[in-house]
Design an enzyme around this catalytic site. Sequence first.
Site, mmCIF file in Angstrom:
data_model
loop_
_atom_site.group_PDB
_atom_site.id
_atom_site.type_symbol
_atom_site.label_atom_id
_atom_site.label_comp_id
_atom_site.label_asym_id
_atom_site.label_seq_id
_atom_site.Cartn_x
_atom_site.Cartn_y
_atom_site.Cartn_z
ATOM 1 N N HIS A 133 -3.315 -11.451 -8.320
ATOM 2 C CA HIS A 133 -4.497 -10.830 -8.334
ATOM 3 C C HIS A 133 -5.993 -12.191 -8.417
ATOM 4 O O HIS A 133 -7.047 -12.011 -8.276
ATOM 5 C CB HIS A 133 -4.744 -10.181 -9.004
ATOM 6 N N ASP B 118 7.935 -5.993 10.466
ATOM 7 C CA ASP B 118 9.389 -5.931 10.787
ATOM 8 C C ASP B 118 9.820 -7.454 10.881
ATOM 9 O O ASP B 118 8.731 -8.419 11.641
ATOM 10 C CB ASP B 118 8.758 -5.386 12.771
#
Length: 454
Positions: free
Chosen positions: A156, A397
Amino acid sequence: MVRENINIGVEMIKPSSPTPPHRKNLRLSFLDQLAPPTYTHIILYFEANDNNCHEGSDETSRKLKRSLSDVLALYYPLAGRIRPEESCVECNDAGAEYSEARFSEDRISDVVENPVVEELAKYVPAAPYGGGDVPLAVQLSFFGCKGVAVGVCMSHRVADAMSLVNFVNAWAAVCRRDAKTVDFIEPTFDLATRFPPADFSRFFPPEAPSPQPPPPEKIVTKRLIFDEQKLAALKKAAAGPEVEKPTRVEAVSAFIWKHLIGASSAAVAAEGGKNNNGGKNRAFAAIHAVDIRSRANPPLPNQVFGNACARSMAMTTAAAAAAEEERNYSYYDVVLKLREAIRKADAEYVGKLENGDEFLEHYSGTEENDPSFKDGSKTLEICCFTSWCRMPAYEADYGWGKPVWVSIIGVPTRKNLIFFMGSKSGDGIEAWLNMAQEDADVIQTNYNLLFSSS
């Protein structure tokens, strides 16, 4: 049955082409400096199909490592090392961590249909508070059913959730050799130009450690599902004159915050309000992480990499909450308070963030930094919300089709940290609550009561 878990090892994946000399140092922005030193996690679960079954685990592994190397040439800071003391990333091509594991007794269908949230952390390579200087770590998990999971941990310190999801989609596009998509989501790394780093030491000197820290609370992770039908019922309950159509995030946030305040107030009352003036000197804050890309003026591109987010904060006091409950304080009242806070994170607010020193000077004098919260005469209970609902995680994908589920993991070290994940259908919300056990139980009870007739 003891589930077999075979770790295949860890290796460093370096970019397929070296980072040019003029890109060897990436400044962290002021917004990056504000981010916690934690890892953000995402796990994508893929069922077995003709592609990933026929090519076998060795070929799947080879494709992922090769495509990771290629995408790191675009996301070159993720192959570097974080230097927080210098507010930069050294883009030295040291590599991202890549690991593999086999779970021969696990099945994708079982994990998706009946997830045990405490066990999902085994599908990612780093704990939430692992810290460290490595910006990126990934894990490929092979299941006994031939399905696979891709777990990604990103620091982060360098990136927000949108940057993480954009990276995952870029990696997937490279893996399936979709050059058009890769070009469309190619990142930019100029956030520090708009939000240069600031000197925090002038405003927030290091605090002396408490001589007797309070005992740690037991934090649990609970996952609540708000499908389309439940959301419709909750939004109807939260609607009112000024908010005729609450968003799903507003409605669920109001539900959680309202009952969390109620649970905390009940707990203090049960203890007789000890050590806090009968509980009257308590305040509650709801903080929402807000993506500022479209709110900035001029807007930031969606592909900008880094922590392009700010926070909105709504506050109330225990006395106000008690008075509101007496007049039948509704979900609508809470939604209105939350919406007003989020609207304040506008272009003017973002403009203030562009001068970090000025913003810190302003922030250090806000109600949230009241000295009485630090000396114990007042208490502030914060509930932090982060929504991933609009992020295209289900579009990833790798050549095996889109994921059947996308999850995060629990964060047992952070109290009152709430994540909203979109459902695969796009019309629901998964709320991941990290809370004290007793508070989570109260939320669960009210969830069951509200939807008992659904």
